[in-house]
Design a protein around this motif. Structure first.
Motif, PDB file in Angstrom:
ATOM      1  N   PRO A   1       4.458   1.199  17.456  1.00 29.86           N
ATOM      2  CA  PRO A   1       4.225   2.421  16.680  1.00 29.86           C
ATOM      3  C   PRO A   1       5.349   3.425  16.905  1.00 29.86           C
ATOM      4  N   MET A   2       5.653   4.184  15.873  1.00 28.00           N
ATOM      5  CA  MET A   2       6.591   5.277  16.030  1.00 28.00           C
ATOM      6  C   MET A   2       5.831   6.483  16.575  1.00 28.00           C
TER       7      MET A   2
ATOM      8  N   SER B   1       4.041   4.568  10.335  1.00 26.15           N
ATOM      9  CA  SER B   1       5.475   4.399  10.473  1.00 26.15           C
ATOM     10  C   SER B   1       5.738   3.699  11.795  1.00 26.15           C
ATOM     11  N   VAL B   2       6.626   2.708  11.782  1.00 30.46           N
ATOM     12  CA  VAL B   2       6.788   1.841  12.943  1.00 30.46           C
ATOM     13  C   VAL B   2       8.258   1.642  13.279  1.00 30.46           C
ATOM     14  N   ILE B   3       8.490   1.084  14.463  1.00 26.96           N
ATOM     15  CA  ILE B   3       9.821   0.687  14.896  1.00 26.96           C
ATOM     16  C   ILE B   3       9.776  -0.786  15.258  1.00 26.96           C
ATOM     17  N   PHE B   4      10.718  -1.560  14.740  1.00 28.86           N
ATOM     18  CA  PHE B   4      10.888  -2.946  15.169  1.00 28.86           C
ATOM     19  C   PHE B   4      12.033  -2.967  16.184  1.00 28.86           C
ATOM     20  N   LYS B   5      11.741  -3.472  17.382  1.00 31.18           N
ATOM     21  CA  LYS B   5      12.721  -3.516  18.466  1.00 31.18           C
ATOM     22  C   LYS B   5      13.123  -4.962  18.719  1.00 31.18           C
TER      23      LYS B   5
ATOM     24  N   THR C   1      19.706  -2.859  17.281  1.00 26.15           N
ATOM     25  CA  THR C   1      18.600  -3.415  18.056  1.00 26.15           C
ATOM     26  C   THR C   1      17.258  -2.812  17.677  1.00 26.15           C
ATOM     27  N   LYS C   2      17.247  -1.835  16.798  1.00 27.41           N
ATOM     28  CA  LYS C   2      16.006  -1.232  16.326  1.00 27.41           C
ATOM     29  C   LYS C   2      16.079  -1.078  14.813  1.00 27.41           C
ATOM     30  N   PHE C   3      14.922  -1.239  14.183  1.00 21.42           N
ATOM     31  CA  PHE C   3      14.824  -0.976  12.752  1.00 21.42           C
ATOM     32  C   PHE C   3      13.664  -0.025  12.539  1.00 21.42           C
ATOM     33  N   TYR C   4      13.976   1.150  12.022  1.00 18.94           N
ATOM     34  CA  TYR C   4      12.976   2.202  11.841  1.00 18.94           C
ATOM     35  C   TYR C   4      12.405   2.132  10.434  1.00 18.94           C
ATOM     36  N   VAL C   5      11.079   2.089  10.339  1.00 22.79           N
ATOM     37  CA  VAL C   5      10.407   2.016   9.043  1.00 22.79           C
ATOM     38  C   VAL C   5       9.565   3.266   8.856  1.00 22.79           C
ATOM     39  N   SER C   6       9.803   3.936   7.765  1.00 20.23           N
ATOM     40  CA  SER C   6       8.994   5.097   7.409  1.00 20.23           C
ATOM     41  C   SER C   6       8.116   4.742   6.215  1.00 20.23           C
ATOM     42  N   ARG C   7       6.867   5.127   6.293  1.00 16.75           N
ATOM     43  CA  ARG C   7       5.942   4.906   5.177  1.00 16.75           C
ATOM     44  C   ARG C   7       5.272   6.232   4.839  1.00 16.75           C
ATOM     45  N   TRP C   8       4.944   6.402   3.576  1.00 18.35           N
ATOM     46  CA  TRP C   8       4.297   7.639   3.171  1.00 18.35           C
ATOM     47  C   TRP C   8       3.217   7.358   2.131  1.00 18.35           C
ATOM     48  N   ARG C   9       2.307   8.309   1.996  1.00 15.44           N
ATOM     49  CA  ARG C   9       1.148   8.144   1.132  1.00 15.44           C
ATOM     50  C   ARG C   9       1.517   8.349  -0.330  1.00 15.44           C
TER      51      ARG C   9
ATOM     52  N   GLU D   1       0.792  -1.217   0.000  1.00 17.92           N
ATOM     53  CA  GLU D   1       0.000   0.000   0.000  1.00 17.92           C
ATOM     54  C   GLU D   1       0.831   1.277   0.000  1.00 17.92           C
ATOM     55  N   TRP D   2       2.083   1.219   0.472  1.00 16.46           N
ATOM     56  CA  TRP D   2       2.807   2.448   0.751  1.00 16.46           C
ATOM     57  C   TRP D   2       4.194   2.448   0.134  1.00 16.46           C
ATOM     58  N   GLY D   3       4.796   3.647   0.103  1.00 16.13           N
ATOM     59  CA  GLY D   3       6.221   3.738  -0.116  1.00 16.13           C
ATOM     60  C   GLY D   3       6.899   3.434   1.207  1.00 16.13           C
ATOM     61  N   ASP D   4       7.910   2.582   1.185  1.00 13.09           N
ATOM     62  CA  ASP D   4       8.535   2.114   2.424  1.00 13.09           C
ATOM     63  C   ASP D   4      10.047   2.346   2.378  1.00 13.09           C
ATOM     64  N   ALA D   5      10.597   2.740   3.504  1.00  8.44           N
ATOM     65  CA  ALA D   5      12.043   2.877   3.641  1.00  8.44           C
ATOM     66  C   ALA D   5      12.403   2.542   5.082  1.00  8.44           C
ATOM     67  N   GLY D   6      13.669   2.255   5.345  1.00 11.29           N
ATOM     68  CA  GLY D   6      14.021   1.887   6.708  1.00 11.29           C
ATOM     69  C   GLY D   6      15.507   1.811   6.935  1.00 11.29           C
ATOM     70  N   GLY D   7      15.887   1.736   8.204  1.00 10.99           N
ATOM     71  CA  GLY D   7      17.288   1.617   8.560  1.00 10.99           C
ATOM     72  C   GLY D   7      17.467   1.203   9.997  1.00 10.99           C
TER      73      GLY D   7
END
Length: 297
Positions: free
Chosen positions: A101-102, A87-91, A69-77, A57-63
């Motif tokens: 949730p971020m 946009s979420v954080i995987f810990k 120990t964390k992976f930050y995911v940004s999503r945009w419309r 559904e979205w444009g996705d990026a992350g780092g």
């Protein structure tokens, strides 16, 4: 004209301390093992974590955060009619990754390799015994540039881009950290600032190379990933297209290497699910040995 759909996500590849939201114990584990449980890629770029990071559904990026120990995911419309993406954080806790949730109020910052500085465009924070300092300015010269991406080496050297003109004119700059402050940004040489839409630079922690994306007549189509290696005399070598293991006729952008040095991440515009001819930005990764393969003897 180049499409810049990847840019909003690339602005938030940042790594900051989680300041709110659920704890890992409040969420169900979504993956196990290193790198969100993904099978490491070889020497051909592969999508990263389909269905977890990359969505339909979205444009996705992350780092990753510097401590991995964390992976930050940004999503945009993709359109104004779309609902607001999450946009979420995987810990990582032990061997498990939990999605949280971020927080809306959380700043999306770029972390220096030593973890002591957080950069946000023309501003930064420094680590203190009590946490982080108030936001400070890099200086008036930085504030005059419409910065999209800014990265730092282990020595504190900054590389940064600017939002380009309609004609694709944009300049990559650098700033050295000297006598306790950053020098006014200076343009990188023509070996790097050639072609159009040059953006999203990444400098190696040891400053041995710079990667970025841009369009050149010799490329594979739209923007490609390029790399320039530091020469023995301190100058930058000719830009090298990173080749068909990374680049395609589609648009690639936003190169960055994981803090452990093992993998190169970047974004690629791919056909959007549904067959409507539209495209979206997905996150890809490849073994970072590709960099050494490209290094001139």
């Amino acid at each position: 004209m180049r499409r810049i759909a990847v840019l909003p996500g690339l602005m938030v590849l940042a790594v900051t301390a989680v300041t709110g939201g659920a704890s890992a114990g409040d969420a169900t584990a979504v993956a196990h093992g290193p790198y969100l449980g993904q099978t490491p890629p070889g020497m051909i770029a592969q999508p990263f974590a389909p269905g977890i990071v990359n969505t339909e559904e979205w444009g996705d990026a992350g780092g990753f955060s510097q401590d991995m120990t964390k992976f930050y995911v940004s999503r945009w419309r993709h359109s104004r009619e779309s609902e607001q993406p999450e946009s979420v954080i995987f810990k990582r806790v032990g061997n498990e990754w939990h999605k949280v949730p971020m927080p809306d109020e959380e700043r999306k910052l770029f972390e220096s390799p030593d973890g002591k500085t957080l950069h946000f465009k023309a501003q930064y924070k420094e680590r203190t015994p009590d946490g982080w300092s108030e936001m400070k300015s890099l200086g008036p010269a930085f504030e005059q540039i419409q910065i999209m991406t800014l990265k730092a080496s282990a020595k504190g050297t900054l590389v940064l881009d600017e939002r380009g003109t309609r004609e694709g004119i944009s300049i990559l700059r650098y700033s050295r950290f000297t006598d306790g402050k950053w020098e006014d940004p200076k343009p990188l040489p023509d070996e790097i600032n050639t072609g159009i839409w040059n953006a999203h630079p990444f400098i190696a922690p040891d400053e041995s190379y710079i990667m970025w994306d841009g369009e050149r007549e010799s490329g594979y189509g739209e923007s490609d990933l390029y790399i320039s290696f530091r020469q023995e005399d301190g100058s930058w070598g000719e830009a090298i297209n990173m080749g068909d293991k990374v680049n395609t006729a589609a648009e690639e952008g936003g190169p960055r290497v994981t803090p452990d040095g093992n993998y190169l991440f970047f974004n690629r515009m791919v056909p959007k699910a549904g067959g409507d001819g539209k495209r979206q930005s997905d996150l890809f990764w490849i073994d970072a040995r590709i960099i050494e393969e490209l290094r001139p003897n």
